[in-house]
Each structure stands twice: as C-alpha cells, then as structure tokens.
Design a protein around this motif. Structure first.
Motif, PDB file in Angstrom:
ATOM      1  N   ILE A 536       0.860  -1.184   0.000  1.00 44.42           N
ATOM      2  CA  ILE A 536       0.000   0.000   0.000  1.00 44.42           C
ATOM      3  C   ILE A 536       0.895   1.232   0.000  1.00 44.42           C
ATOM      4  O   ILE A 536       1.837   1.333   0.805  1.00 44.42           O
ATOM      5  CB  ILE A 536      -0.935   0.024   1.223  1.00 44.42           C
ATOM      6  N   VAL A 537       0.612   2.154  -0.915  1.00 48.79           N
ATOM      7  CA  VAL A 537       1.353   3.417  -1.014  1.00 48.79           C
ATOM      8  C   VAL A 537       0.531   4.501  -0.324  1.00 48.79           C
ATOM      9  O   VAL A 537      -0.631   4.712  -0.678  1.00 48.79           O
ATOM     10  CB  VAL A 537       1.616   3.797  -2.483  1.00 48.79           C
ATOM     11  N   VAL A 538       1.121   5.167   0.646  1.00 48.79           N
ATOM     12  CA  VAL A 538       0.447   6.266   1.353  1.00 48.79           C
ATOM     13  C   VAL A 538       0.936   7.577   0.751  1.00 48.79           C
ATOM     14  O   VAL A 538       2.130   7.894   0.813  1.00 48.79           O
ATOM     15  CB  VAL A 538       0.731   6.221   2.865  1.00 48.79           C
ATOM     16  N   MET A 539       0.033   8.321   0.140  1.00 45.43           N
ATOM     17  CA  MET A 539       0.371   9.599  -0.484  1.00 45.43           C
ATOM     18  C   MET A 539       0.049  10.756   0.458  1.00 45.43           C
ATOM     19  O   MET A 539      -0.954  10.723   1.180  1.00 45.43           O
ATOM     20  CB  MET A 539      -0.419   9.789  -1.783  1.00 45.43           C
ATOM     21  N   ASP A 540       0.897  11.776   0.438  1.00 45.57           N
ATOM     22  CA  ASP A 540       0.670  12.955   1.269  1.00 45.57           C
ATOM     23  C   ASP A 540       1.273  14.169   0.573  1.00 45.57           C
ATOM     24  O   ASP A 540       2.492  14.240   0.379  1.00 45.57           O
ATOM     25  CB  ASP A 540       1.295  12.768   2.647  1.00 45.57           C
ATOM     26  N   SER A 541       0.411  15.093   0.157  1.00 40.84           N
ATOM     27  CA  SER A 541       0.843  16.353  -0.465  1.00 40.84           C
ATOM     28  C   SER A 541       1.779  16.135  -1.650  1.00 40.84           C
ATOM     29  O   SER A 541       2.804  16.812  -1.799  1.00 40.84           O
ATOM     30  CB  SER A 541       1.525  17.255   0.567  1.00 40.84           C
ATOM     31  N   GLY A 542       1.446  15.160  -2.497  1.00 41.11           N
ATOM     32  CA  GLY A 542       2.207  14.943  -3.721  1.00 41.11           C
ATOM     33  C   GLY A 542       3.479  14.152  -3.552  1.00 41.11           C
ATOM     34  O   GLY A 542       4.267  14.036  -4.494  1.00 41.11           O
ATOM     35  N   THR A 543       3.704  13.586  -2.377  1.00 40.29           N
ATOM     36  CA  THR A 543       4.883  12.757  -2.149  1.00 40.29           C
ATOM     37  C   THR A 543       4.450  11.406  -1.585  1.00 40.29           C
ATOM     38  O   THR A 543       3.331  11.263  -1.083  1.00 40.29           O
ATOM     39  CB  THR A 543       5.854  13.423  -1.156  1.00 40.29           C
ATOM     40  N   ASN A 545       4.546   9.081   1.291  1.00 43.76           N
ATOM     41  CA  ASN A 545       4.823   9.152   2.718  1.00 43.76           C
ATOM     42  C   ASN A 545       5.358   7.833   3.257  1.00 43.76           C
ATOM     43  O   ASN A 545       6.247   7.802   4.098  1.00 43.76           O
ATOM     44  CB  ASN A 545       3.548   9.554   3.470  1.00 43.76           C
ATOM     45  N   ASP A 546       4.819   6.706   2.723  1.00 46.07           N
ATOM     46  CA  ASP A 546       5.263   5.388   3.195  1.00 46.07           C
ATOM     47  C   ASP A 546       4.748   4.320   2.236  1.00 46.07           C
ATOM     48  O   ASP A 546       3.775   4.541   1.508  1.00 46.07           O
ATOM     49  CB  ASP A 546       4.720   5.123   4.602  1.00 46.07           C
ATOM     50  N   ILE A 547       5.400   3.175   2.272  1.00 46.60           N
ATOM     51  CA  ILE A 547       4.974   2.014   1.477  1.00 46.60           C
ATOM     52  C   ILE A 547       5.098   0.777   2.363  1.00 46.60           C
ATOM     53  O   ILE A 547       6.134   0.572   3.023  1.00 46.60           O
ATOM     54  CB  ILE A 547       5.844   1.824   0.217  1.00 46.60           C
ATOM     55  N   ASN A 557       2.774   3.820  10.539  1.00 46.59           N
ATOM     56  CA  ASN A 557       2.415   5.033   9.782  1.00 46.59           C
ATOM     57  C   ASN A 557       1.201   5.721  10.396  1.00 46.59           C
ATOM     58  O   ASN A 557       0.101   5.158  10.438  1.00 46.59           O
ATOM     59  CB  ASN A 557       2.127   4.671   8.314  1.00 46.59           C
ATOM     60  N   ALA A 558       1.405   6.956  10.846  1.00 50.28           N
ATOM     61  CA  ALA A 558       0.340   7.698  11.541  1.00 50.28           C
ATOM     62  C   ALA A 558      -0.822   8.038  10.608  1.00 50.28           C
ATOM     63  O   ALA A 558      -1.991   7.996  11.018  1.00 50.28           O
ATOM     64  CB  ALA A 558       0.921   8.976  12.144  1.00 50.28           C
ATOM     65  N   ILE A 559      -0.511   8.378   9.351  1.00 51.74           N
ATOM     66  CA  ILE A 559      -1.572   8.752   8.415  1.00 51.74           C
ATOM     67  C   ILE A 559      -2.485   7.563   8.149  1.00 51.74           C
ATOM     68  O   ILE A 559      -3.712   7.666   8.237  1.00 51.74           O
ATOM     69  CB  ILE A 559      -0.971   9.263   7.085  1.00 51.74           C
ATOM     70  N   GLU A 574      -9.955  -2.147  17.518  1.00 50.10           N
ATOM     71  CA  GLU A 574      -9.008  -1.447  18.371  1.00 50.10           C
ATOM     72  C   GLU A 574      -8.145  -2.437  19.138  1.00 50.10           C
ATOM     73  O   GLU A 574      -6.949  -2.229  19.332  1.00 50.10           O
ATOM     74  CB  GLU A 574      -9.761  -0.506  19.312  1.00 50.10           C
ATOM     75  N   ARG A 575      -8.753  -3.538  19.588  1.00 49.26           N
ATOM     76  CA  ARG A 575      -7.988  -4.570  20.287  1.00 49.26           C
ATOM     77  C   ARG A 575      -6.945  -5.180  19.354  1.00 49.26           C
ATOM     78  O   ARG A 575      -5.804  -5.445  19.734  1.00 49.26           O
ATOM     79  CB  ARG A 575      -8.933  -5.661  20.811  1.00 49.26           C
ATOM     80  N   GLU A 576      -7.387  -5.406  18.084  1.00 47.26           N
ATOM     81  CA  GLU A 576      -6.451  -5.972  17.096  1.00 47.26           C
ATOM     82  C   GLU A 576      -5.268  -5.045  16.891  1.00 47.26           C
ATOM     83  O   GLU A 576      -4.112  -5.485  16.820  1.00 47.26           O
ATOM     84  CB  GLU A 576      -7.177  -6.199  15.767  1.00 47.26           C
ATOM     85  N   LEU A 577      -5.548  -3.747  16.853  1.00 47.76           N
ATOM     86  CA  LEU A 577      -4.481  -2.769  16.683  1.00 47.76           C
ATOM     87  C   LEU A 577      -3.543  -2.799  17.884  1.00 47.76           C
ATOM     88  O   LEU A 577      -2.320  -2.742  17.750  1.00 47.76           O
ATOM     89  CB  LEU A 577      -5.075  -1.369  16.498  1.00 47.76           C
ATOM     90  N   GLY A 578      -4.124  -2.895  19.092  1.00 47.52           N
ATOM     91  CA  GLY A 578      -3.313  -2.952  20.309  1.00 47.52           C
ATOM     92  C   GLY A 578      -2.406  -4.161  20.317  1.00 47.52           C
ATOM     93  O   GLY A 578      -1.232  -4.081  20.711  1.00 47.52           O
ATOM     94  N   GLU A 579      -2.921  -5.289  19.845  1.00 41.93           N
ATOM     95  CA  GLU A 579      -2.119  -6.502  19.800  1.00 41.93           C
ATOM     96  C   GLU A 579      -0.956  -6.353  18.820  1.00 41.93           C
ATOM     97  O   GLU A 579       0.162  -6.822  19.081  1.00 41.93           O
ATOM     98  CB  GLU A 579      -2.992  -7.692  19.391  1.00 41.93           C
ATOM     99  N   LEU A 580      -1.228  -5.681  17.708  1.00 49.81           N
ATOM    100  CA  LEU A 580      -0.168  -5.456  16.729  1.00 49.81           C
ATOM    101  C   LEU A 580       0.939  -4.579  17.310  1.00 49.81           C
ATOM    102  O   LEU A 580       2.132  -4.815  17.090  1.00 49.81           O
ATOM    103  CB  LEU A 580      -0.745  -4.796  15.467  1.00 49.81           C
ATOM    104  N   GLU A 581       0.546  -3.556  18.084  1.00 46.72           N
ATOM    105  CA  GLU A 581       1.527  -2.652  18.669  1.00 46.72           C
ATOM    106  C   GLU A 581       2.359  -3.360  19.739  1.00 46.72           C
ATOM    107  O   GLU A 581       3.565  -3.141  19.864  1.00 46.72           O
ATOM    108  CB  GLU A 581       0.812  -1.421  19.258  1.00 46.72           C
TER     109      GLU A 581
END
Length: 586
Positions: A536-543, A545-547, A557-559, A574-581
């Motif tokens: 997944i390509v994260v775009m931000d202001s024409g650049t 941001n992350d892949i 990636n915060a965005i 949210e629990r799934e996200l917590g487990e990933l972190e």
C-alpha cells in the motif's frame, strides 16, 4: 482552407457559373435599350416578338447559370463545413489532457457548431456573392459608360464614401464580436453544467437560482449582440442615402439631357437601361456591405476555429516506437509533475516507486494528495515534468501511444457510459469480445446480477451519461469494460466508492482469479478496499509518505492508522491494533 478538399471543384466551378449568370444579366438591359429604340422608330410586331424571344432566352440562360451556381455553392459550403467540423473533432481526439485543459467542453461545442455555421455562411458568400457583386459592378459600369458616358461616372463617386463608412463600422464591431463569443462559451457552460447536475439542482430546489444565473449570461450575450447589430444597422441607411441620392441625380441629369438635346446625347432607351444598370451597381454595393458584415462577424469565429485546428498535443509519438509491452512492471524514477509545467508548482515530487508485474498495489491518501495524478502518468495522459516512468522495462515515452494505452485499462473517478446498449458499452474494452466474454467480465465485476433484472438484459439502452443506471451500477459496468480489455496494467481510481463493502470484496477476488498476471493499482478512500493488497502506497501532499503492507502501516504510519481508525471504530478492531503494537514492541 485545407478543409475544402474534395469540394474544391465545386468551389472553383461556382464563380465560373456566376460569371455566366452576370454576363447574360448585363446583356438584357443592352438589348432592351435597342428594343425600345426600335419600337420608337416604328418596329413591326414580328420584330418585337423576335426581340422578346431573345430577351426571354437570355433570362432563362441567366437563370440556369444562377441555379447551377446555387447548387454548386451549397455543395461546396456545406461540404466545407462538414470537413471543418470533422477536422476539428479529429484533432480534439489527438489532444493530450494538458491541451484539453486549455479548452472547456462548452467552448469546444460552440466552436464546432455556432462558429463553424458562421464561417460556412461567410464562405458561401465569398465564393458566390463576393464574386458576383464585383463582376456585376464592373460589367454594369462598362455597359452604362458605353451608353451614357460621363453620366455613368457618378456611380463611381459614392464608392469611397461607402468604403469609409464600412471601415468605420468594422473597427467598432470587431472587438464586440470577440467579447460576444467568449460570453457564448460561458452561456453554453451554464447550460451544460445545469443539465449535467439537474438532479442535484432539483434535490436542493435551486431551479430559480439556476434560472437567474442563466438569465444573466443570456442577457449579457443579448446586450452585446444588440449593440453590435445596432452599429451594423447603420450600414443600411448609409447605403440607402447614397443609392437614392445618386439615382435622383441620374434621373434629373438624364431627363435634362434627353429634353435639352432632343435625344442626341441620350435617348429614352439608353436612359432606361442606365437606370437599370444604376440599380444593379448600387444593389451590388449593398450586397458587398452585407458580405463585409458577415465576414467581420465570422472573423472571430474563424480565429477560434484555428485555435482548435492549430493546437498540437503535448504528447509526441516517438520515432521507431516500441510496439509491444513485455509485462506490467512499473518503475517511477525521481518523477516530478506539474500541470502547468512550472517546477515550483509540482503536484508530484520526488516519486520513486517500483512495482513488479502482477503485483496488487493500493494507493491511499487524503483528498488532494495527487493519487490520480500519479496513475495518469502511466498511460501518458500527461507527461512527467522531470524523471522517468518505465513500463515493461521501457520509458513510456518510447512506446507507440496506442500500444501503451492498449496495455493499460483505467477506470476513472468519473465513470462515463455512452449512449447505446450495455453490451455496446462493455465492448469498448474489446470490440471483438464474444457474448460469453462479455458475460464473464460482467459477472466478475458483479454487474451481471442487476443486468439480468432489466427486461432487455444486455440489450438495455443506456441513456447519454448513463443517467438511467445508479452510481454503483455505472461503476460496475465500467469495471467490466476494463476487464474485457485484459490489460497488462489495471488502474481503479476510486472506482468502487459507490458499491458496498461486500461487493467491493467480491470484485477484488474476481481480479485475483481472472487476471493473475495483471498489475493492479487500486486507489481508494477506505482501507478495506486495499488492505489485502501486496503493498500500500500512502500519499501525502504529492509525495510518497510510506509504502508497506496493511499490518506494517498500521504499526508505523500515523496517516494510515488515522484513516483506518476513523473507518473502524469497533472495539475488536481497536484490540487488534493494540495486539499489533504490543507484538511490535516485543
């Protein structure tokens, strides 16, 4: 004048026929003068009948020439207009998006219709009336001078007066017409915008507001046209004043010459023909003034037409072009892109992205992050401002355009269907597709289910713009059309936004099975549409941001995390996200 082409012969023959018409028309008063003099001298009935027969024959021959000139003129002018419209339309098809952006669609429609019609009228006048009037003026003056000598010279005196009046009118009117046709574009744009969004207008009960907007635009066009026509209208009284002043003088001077010299200087027959020739010449001067008015008006039309004909695409077809796309690999190397060509206003900056053939790539980002700009560079809808893009190992600028674009299928944000049946619309992807292939593509795009509910199924007629199907149905039909193309690269630009998540998932599963070797780029607003992508390509202001993968981006990636959480508020997510972190910390 290149648009004349096969109608050149008709355009050349018309003046010749007009010359024949004028010659016989000018001969009639000469013969009439001799007939009057013969009657005055005591001609018998046989002589009068013979002369009458000759006059009738001359009139018929002149009429035949005139009718033939009318036919060839009509053929030449309508053919010229047809070719002009075709040339404009064909050139528009070659335009790159950068050139299309210079013209509004309403302006192009005005140029192909109203502007061409006005130029056609001017062209018709130029090859017939503009030829006839000078011929008539010269021959009629020669004939009049041969009979009345010095008295015929009075007709020449008014030409400078009329020319000065015409030039004054033209100088005042030309700037007004330039302004008018720009406002015509705005008027058509108002109508086009209203008709395209009529459902929105009605849902917000804004009919009165739209009427007021259109009325203002129409009133501006009316006021400018009224002002221009008022100036052009001065032409007629000036002409009439000159014509009748000259005729009064000719009648007075001619009558005096007949009476004072008892016919020695000028007899009745000659005087009668002189008046006829006088009206001929003065009427032709009036016709010339009308031609000038039409040509003045069409000058701006012609300029606008040439703008379209002279516009050249910014996407050049390379010499010795590559005619085969090896695979669906895509490489962005230091790509920068600006719609205006100004590097200081780049929509994309420093793009480095390498996609393997067959990969599924998701692209996500906020509105205005240049996601669409990124994918439009792949089939050369626009060219990069800096850097390069390679498809199948070759720079896209090395490919034959048709080859490159045949290898790339795009389903754009604005889904467009054309008037015709559903089957005809789907075969835009492959005009030779069998009924079975059409059916398979529709099933994979989850379109077959609703198509089967229509009475005529795949023969159901789609109205212009697809107004008789829903947004989700239109999207699925456009996806099926792209699938029929069986491309090396498939680009979906937010093209499942109007379908539910279940249908979206089924469509993506169909892609995986139907086109396993095709590179798929999926631009989406919701993370569920891209979370099973290879990357997944994260775009931000024409650049970029992350892949990364869905799981990787959720961790780092915060965005992407913010978008995901805003769309998935359930506690288990949210629990799934917590487990990933937690696993990441470990």
């Amino acid at each position: 004048m290149g648009s004349v082409r096969e109608y050149k012969r008709a355009a050349v023959v018309t003046p010749l026929l007009v010359l024949g018409e004028v010659v016989f028309e000018v001969m009639i008063p000469l013969y009439t003068a001799d007939l009057i003099d013969a009657i005055k001298a005591g001609a018998d009935l046989q002589q009068i009948l013979t002369a009458g027969g000759v006059l009738a024959l001359m009139a018929l021959i002149s009429l035949a020439f005139g009718a033939a000139a009318g036919l060839t003129c009509a053929k030449a002018s309508t053919g010229f207009a047809k070719n002009l419209r075709k040339d404009m339309f064909y050139n528009i098809q070659t335009f790159s998006f950068a050139v299309i952006d210079r013209f509004s669609s309403s302006s192009l429609v005005t140029r192909i219709t109203t502007d061409v019609m006005n130029v056609q009228m001017a062209y018709m006048m130029l090859i017939r009336t503009a030829i006839r009037s000078p011929f008539m003026l010269v021959l009629a003056f020669i004939a009049a001078y041969s009979m009345a000598g010095w008295l015929a010279l009075v007709f020449v005196v008014i030409i400078p007066v009329l020319a000065l009046a015409l030039l004054t009118v033209i100088r005042r009117v030309v700037p007004i017409f330039r302004r008018i046709f720009r406002k015509y574009d705005a008027l058509n744009e108002r109508a086009e915008e209203n008709l395209a969004g009529i459902r929105v207008v009605k849902s917000y009960v804004r009919e009165d507001y739209e009427k007021q907007k259109y009325d203002r635009a129409a009133t501006e066009v009316q006021n400018d046209f009224t002002y221009a026509e008022r100036i052009l209208a001065l032409n007629a009284p000036i002409m009439n004043f000159c014509v009748y002043t000259v005729m009064v003088f000719v009648i007075y001077a001619g009558s005096y010459a007949i009476v004072s010299t008892r016919g020695e200087l000028l007899d009745v027959g000659q005087f009668s023909s002189l008046i006829t020739y006088g009206f001929m010449m003065l009427m032709q001067l009036m016709m010339l003034s009308m031609i000038f008015a039409q040509v003045v008006m069409s000058e701006e039309n012609a300029r606008r037409i040439f703008e379209v004909l002279d516009a050249k695409t910014t996407i050049d077809q390379p010499e010795n072009a590559v005619t085969e796309v090896a695979d669906g690999s895509i490489d962005f190397d230091g790509v920068g892109f600006s719609y205006s060509g100004d590097k200081s206003r780049e929509a994309l900056k420093n793009i480095d992205l390498h996609i393997k053939s067959g990969e599924v790539i998701g692209v996500i980002g906020s509105t205005g992050s240049a996601k669409s700009s990124l994918v439009q560079l792949i089939p050369r809808l626009y060219d990069v401002t800096e850097g390069s893009i390679r498809v199948g190992g070759h720079d896209v600028r090395e490919y034959d355009l048709e080859t490159l674009r045949d290898a790339v299928a795009m389903v754009l944000q604005k889904n467009v269907l054309f008037s015709g049946t559903i089957a005809e619309n789907l075969r835009w992807g492959n005009e030779h597709a069998t009924d079975e292939e059409v059916l398979e593509a529709a099933r994979l795009a989850q379109a077959d289910e609703f198509v089967q509910t229509f009475p005529d199924k795949y023969d159901t007629y789609i109205e212009q713009g697809g107004t008789n199907v829903s947004g989700g149905q239109k999207q699925r039909l456009c996806i099926a059309r792209a699938l029929l193309k069986k491309p090396k690269i498939l680009i979906l630009d937010d093209s499942t936004s109007a379908v539910d998540t279940k249908t979206d998932r089924l469509i993506r599963e169909g892609f995986r099975n139907y086109l396993p070797e095709t590179t798929k780029i999926i631009i989406a607003q919701r993370t569920s549409s891209v979370e099973d992508a290879d990357r997944i390509v994260v775009m931000d202001s024409g650049t970029i941001n992350d892949i990364g993968t869905h799981e990787e981006l959720l961790r780092r990636n915060a965005i992407y995390r913010e978008v995901y959480l805003s769309q998935n508020k359930q506690s288990h997510d949210e629990r799934e996200l917590g487990e990933l972190e937690v696993s990441a910390d470990e």
